[in-house]
Write a protein that holds these residues in place. Structure first.
Motif, PDB file in Angstrom:
ATOM      1  N   UNK A  14       0.846  -1.194   0.000  1.00  0.00           N
ATOM      2  CA  UNK A  14       0.000   0.000   0.000  1.00  0.00           C
ATOM      3  C   UNK A  14       0.887   1.252   0.000  1.00  0.00           C
ATOM      4  N   UNK A  15       0.484   2.224  -0.804  1.00  0.00           N
ATOM      5  CA  UNK A  15       1.278   3.439  -0.959  1.00  0.00           C
ATOM      6  C   UNK A  15       2.281   3.373  -2.095  1.00  0.00           C
ATOM      7  N   UNK A  16       2.471   2.210  -2.647  1.00  0.00           N
ATOM      8  CA  UNK A  16       3.436   2.035  -3.730  1.00  0.00           C
ATOM      9  C   UNK A  16       2.853   2.384  -5.088  1.00  0.00           C
ATOM     10  N   UNK A  17       3.679   2.153  -6.117  1.00  0.00           N
ATOM     11  CA  UNK A  17       3.301   2.511  -7.487  1.00  0.00           C
ATOM     12  C   UNK A  17       3.569   1.356  -8.443  1.00  0.00           C
ATOM     13  N   UNK A  18       2.799   1.335  -9.523  1.00  0.00           N
ATOM     14  CA  UNK A  18       3.001   0.403 -10.631  1.00  0.00           C
ATOM     15  C   UNK A  18       2.641   1.115 -11.919  1.00  0.00           C
ATOM     16  N   UNK A  84      -0.373   5.295  -8.688  1.00  0.00           N
ATOM     17  CA  UNK A  84       0.387   5.746  -7.528  1.00  0.00           C
ATOM     18  C   UNK A  84      -0.492   5.693  -6.294  1.00  0.00           C
ATOM     19  N   UNK A  85       0.166   5.720  -5.127  1.00  0.00           N
ATOM     20  CA  UNK A  85      -0.561   5.682  -3.850  1.00  0.00           C
ATOM     21  C   UNK A  85      -1.595   4.553  -3.859  1.00  0.00           C
ATOM     22  N   UNK A  86      -1.141   3.383  -4.223  1.00  0.00           N
ATOM     23  CA  UNK A  86      -2.057   2.250  -4.350  1.00  0.00           C
ATOM     24  C   UNK A  86      -2.628   1.834  -3.004  1.00  0.00           C
ATOM     25  N   UNK A  87      -3.866   1.374  -3.052  1.00  0.00           N
ATOM     26  CA  UNK A  87      -4.582   0.945  -1.857  1.00  0.00           C
ATOM     27  C   UNK A  87      -4.990  -0.518  -2.007  1.00  0.00           C
ATOM     28  N   UNK A 124      -1.985  -6.742  -7.175  1.00  0.00           N
ATOM     29  CA  UNK A 124      -2.302  -7.058  -5.798  1.00  0.00           C
ATOM     30  C   UNK A 124      -1.609  -6.057  -4.894  1.00  0.00           C
ATOM     31  N   UNK A 125      -2.394  -5.397  -4.046  1.00  0.00           N
ATOM     32  CA  UNK A 125      -1.862  -4.385  -3.136  1.00  0.00           C
ATOM     33  C   UNK A 125      -2.026  -4.906  -1.712  1.00  0.00           C
ATOM     34  N   UNK A 126      -0.918  -5.065  -1.032  1.00  0.00           N
ATOM     35  CA  UNK A 126      -0.951  -5.574   0.333  1.00  0.00           C
ATOM     36  C   UNK A 126      -0.984  -4.419   1.323  1.00  0.00           C
TER      37      UNK A 126
END
Length: 127
Positions: A14-18, A84-87, A124-126
């Motif tokens: 969570x909070x990362x980007x792809x 960005x800012x993935x949830x 997949x966002x952990x």
């Protein structure tokens, strides 16, 4: 009609980007609106983002606006989705879609507009 191949999915905190890519083998690509949709387990497919054939119009789902950016490179026949800012609630299979009617700039968020679909890529966002 052609083919769409997505790539760039994966597991991220969570909070990362792809950045997702969609390589299109579509004769009319430079004249076709493109979009990203997603489908989470047990849920219906939902609109994420779309871009007009010229790239000068974009549309986003309310849930991703300000976090995701759709873009296209007509020279490379590729459309991108920068996330960005993935949830955790962004976890889904993301699919690319092409509207094979040319020069559309309206109704880009409608599932029924799109004629050609890719196989999807898992995001997949952990937490």
């Amino acid at each position: 009609q052609g083919q769409l191949v997505e790539s760039g999915g994966g597991l991220v905190q969570a909070g990362g980007s792809l950045r997702l890519s969609c390589a299109a083998s579509v004769r009319t690509f430079s004249r076709s609106a493109m979009a990203w949709f997603r489908q989470a387990p047990g849920k219906e497919r939902e609109f994420v983002a779309a871009i007009s054939w010229s790239g000068d119009m974009t549309d986003y789902a309310r849930s991703v606006k300000g976090r995701f950016t759709i873009s296209r490179d007509n020279a490379k026949n590729t459309v991108y989705l920068q996330m960005s800012n993935l949830k955790p609630e962004d976890t889904a299979v993301y699919s690319c879609a092409a509207d094979l009617s040319e020069f559309r700039s309206y109704g880009l968020d409608s599932l029924g507009v799109y004629d050609l679909w890719g196989q999807g890529t898992q995001v997949t966002v952990s937490s």
